[in-house]
Write an enzyme that holds these catalytic residues in place. Structure first.
Site, PDB file in Angstrom:
ATOM      1  N   CYS A 134       5.904  15.967  51.628  1.00 41.76           N
ATOM      2  CA  CYS A 134       5.013  15.236  52.526  1.00 41.76           C
ATOM      3  C   CYS A 134       5.762  14.096  53.202  1.00 41.76           C
ATOM      4  CB  CYS A 134       3.815  14.670  51.756  1.00 41.76           C
ATOM      5  SG  CYS A 134       2.891  15.898  50.817  1.00 41.76           S
ATOM      6  N   LEU A 135       6.327  14.391  54.357  1.00 41.41           N
ATOM      7  CA  LEU A 135       7.052  13.390  55.130  1.00 41.41           C
ATOM      8  C   LEU A 135       6.411  13.189  56.500  1.00 41.41           C
ATOM      9  CD1 LEU A 135       9.525  11.555  55.638  1.00 41.41           C
ATOM     10  CD2 LEU A 135      10.777  13.591  56.375  1.00 41.41           C
ATOM     11  N   THR A 136       6.174  14.276  57.228  1.00 45.40           N
ATOM     12  CA  THR A 136       5.706  14.194  58.606  1.00 45.40           C
ATOM     13  C   THR A 136       4.308  13.594  58.705  1.00 45.40           C
ATOM     14  OG1 THR A 136       7.044  16.104  59.217  1.00 45.40           O
ATOM     15  CG2 THR A 136       5.216  15.575  60.666  1.00 45.40           C
ATOM     16  N   PHE A 166       1.035  18.715  58.708  1.00 45.58           N
ATOM     17  CA  PHE A 166       1.832  19.954  58.662  1.00 45.58           C
ATOM     18  C   PHE A 166       2.471  20.174  57.293  1.00 45.58           C
ATOM     19  CE2 PHE A 166       2.625  18.551  63.247  1.00 45.58           C
ATOM     20  CZ  PHE A 166       1.545  19.257  63.743  1.00 45.58           C
ATOM     21  N   ARG A 277      13.755  56.720  69.383  1.00 49.29           N
ATOM     22  CA  ARG A 277      12.981  56.801  70.615  1.00 49.29           C
ATOM     23  C   ARG A 277      13.782  57.478  71.720  1.00 49.29           C
ATOM     24  NH1 ARG A 277       7.877  56.794  72.778  1.00 49.29           N
ATOM     25  NH2 ARG A 277       7.775  55.593  74.713  1.00 49.29           N
ATOM     26  N   GLN A 288      23.976  52.581  77.595  1.00 45.03           N
ATOM     27  CA  GLN A 288      24.987  51.574  77.307  1.00 45.03           C
ATOM     28  C   GLN A 288      24.423  50.157  77.368  1.00 45.03           C
ATOM     29  OE1 GLN A 288      28.342  50.489  80.062  1.00 45.03           O
ATOM     30  NE2 GLN A 288      29.570  51.533  78.492  1.00 45.03           N
ATOM     31  N   GLU A 373      11.963  20.871  59.629  1.00 43.28           N
ATOM     32  CA  GLU A 373      13.145  20.301  58.961  1.00 43.28           C
ATOM     33  C   GLU A 373      13.993  19.489  59.947  1.00 43.28           C
ATOM     34  OE1 GLU A 373      12.548  20.618  56.051  1.00 43.28           O
ATOM     35  OE2 GLU A 373      12.720  22.604  55.154  1.00 43.28           O
ATOM     36  N   GLU A 377      16.519  19.597  68.651  1.00 47.42           N
ATOM     37  CA  GLU A 377      16.983  18.471  69.461  1.00 47.42           C
ATOM     38  C   GLU A 377      17.508  17.352  68.562  1.00 47.42           C
ATOM     39  OE1 GLU A 377      14.720  21.146  71.766  1.00 47.42           O
ATOM     40  OE2 GLU A 377      14.099  20.112  69.932  1.00 47.42           O
TER      41      GLU A 377
END
Length: 392
Positions: A134-136, A166, A277, A288, A373, A377
């Site tokens: 539980c951090l966020t 979350f 397929r 190719q 995590e 960014e």
């Protein structure tokens, strides 16, 4: 970059030892037998198969890096990424939850007192108890040092108030590692606490309706006047941010490995589809353009796998630049994993968009790995700070 950063790592990075290969086979067999046949149905039903995860604990997956004296498997971080890649081939959503559970167990093992380790680790390692991190918060995600949940001194203990957002496993887990502010603004004012299910003032929001990860519950954790003794503090007062970040290095590698495992399954499904397929009287595999797409997918995954193992080796060695390597590996592997899964869907054409193929589930599950995590960014920010001498 320093010579230590650019030098090739020591240890079995390019290949696995016979023991690691055996470990990989055992986890793959579990994933194929216990997870894969039910993954689509669990996703559709939003079912959390606690009983199946306890079967995984018999393989040591409840405490992968936890010391054996506390019931753990005592494996290395390199072993762990092998484990989580293999587990995710069965279901990335559940493998990711097991990763988070393991992050909690590893934090208790590393930072817990003798009493905390004795009380909590055997049950966590057996998965008789589940753990959540539980951090966020609503306004403190990647900017974790800005969190507003507070823990105020009261007598010999603490009173915790705040809302965590979350949280995987919330409402199902038995133990919550909660980061709360006990001092001034910024990272030095944060302390970690162990909060147990059933404590007065602990409640949970409604289950979130998510794009992916639907086989594991995600809710808010609401703390309203939760009283905990000082013995519930995990690590020294004011050191919670360091505790949180130490846990995240390993967590980032595990999530990166889960991306590789899920994408590897998607790649195998795409390969089989191209061979089976037919179009214009020929197998798709004869085209190719499609063969080259498949080749690039396999190449990207192998590059990601090597980077994750390189980072795990640095973490095992206690290298000064391990956090940088973990951030690089998390960014690269989670981006590559999602891209490969998405390409696998494209190669399936309309069939990839159907739930029964399982491809669209993998795409949905892996998308969040680029966010949690620490967003990718933020991973770039971590790497750039290391490269540029951590400027302000």
């Amino acid at each position: 970059m320093t010579a230590a950063t650019t030098a090739p790592p020591a240890g079995p990075v390019l290949g696995l030892s016979p023991e690691q290969e055996e470990l990989e086979r055992a986890v793959l067999q579990f994933a194929v037998r216990e997870l894969a046949p039910h993954a689509v149905a669990w996703d559709r039903q939003q079912h959390f198969p606690a009983d199946v995860l306890r079967h995984a604990a018999r393989l040591g997956l409840g405490g992968v890096v936890v010391d054996p004296d506390a019931g753990g498997a005592g494996l290395s971080r390199l072993d762990a990424v092998v484990v989580f890649e293999a587990l995710a081939t069965g279901c990335p959503s559940l493998a990711a939850y097991v990763s988070i559970h393991n992050m909690v167990a590893a934090m208790v093992d590393r930072f817990g007192s003798a009493s905390q380790r004795e009380t909590h680790l055997p049950a966590l390692c057996s998965m008789d108890h589940f753990g959540s991190y539980c951090l966020t918060e609503a306004d403190a995600g990647s900017d974790a040092a800005a969190l507003r949940t507070t823990a105020l001194r009261r007598g010999e203990g603490w009173v915790i108030d705040g809302v965590k957002q979350f949280v995987s496993g919330a409402g199902t887990s038995d133990l919550y590692v909660v980061m709360a502010r006990t001092g001034d603004a910024g990272p030095s004012g944060v302390t970690a606490f162990l909060v147990e299910a059933g404590m007065a003032g602990l409640s949970f929001g409604a289950e979130e309706q998510k794009m992916g990860w639907r086989a594991q519950p995600t809710r808010q954790v609401v703390l309203e006047g939760v009283e905990v003794p000082d013995e519930a503090r995990l690590g020294p007062e004011g050191e919670g941010f360091k505790v949180a970040m130490a846990g995240l290095d390993g967590g980032r590698l595990n999530i990166a490995a889960c991306s590789i495992g899920g994408a590897s399954l998607a790649l195998e499904k795409a390969r089989a589809h191209l061979l089976d397929r037919r179009a214009f009287g020929r197998p798709l595999a004869d085209q190719q353009a499609l063969r080259f797409v498949l080749a690039d997918m396999a190449t990207e995954l192998e590059a990601a796998r090597l980077m994750v193992r390189r980072a795990a080796t640095a973490l095992d060695a206690g290298a000064a630049d391990a956090t940088q390597w973990c951030a690089m590996a998390k960014r690269f592997a989670t981006d590559a994993g999602f891209t490969v899964a998405n390409q696998a869907l494209q190669l399936h054409g309309g069939y990839g968009y159907l739930a029964e193929t399982g491809i669209e589930k993998i795409v949905r599950d892996l998308r969040v790995h680029q966010i949690l995590e620490g967003t990718n960014e933020i991973m770039r920010l971590i790497v750039s700070r290391h490269l540029l001498g951590n400027p302000s």
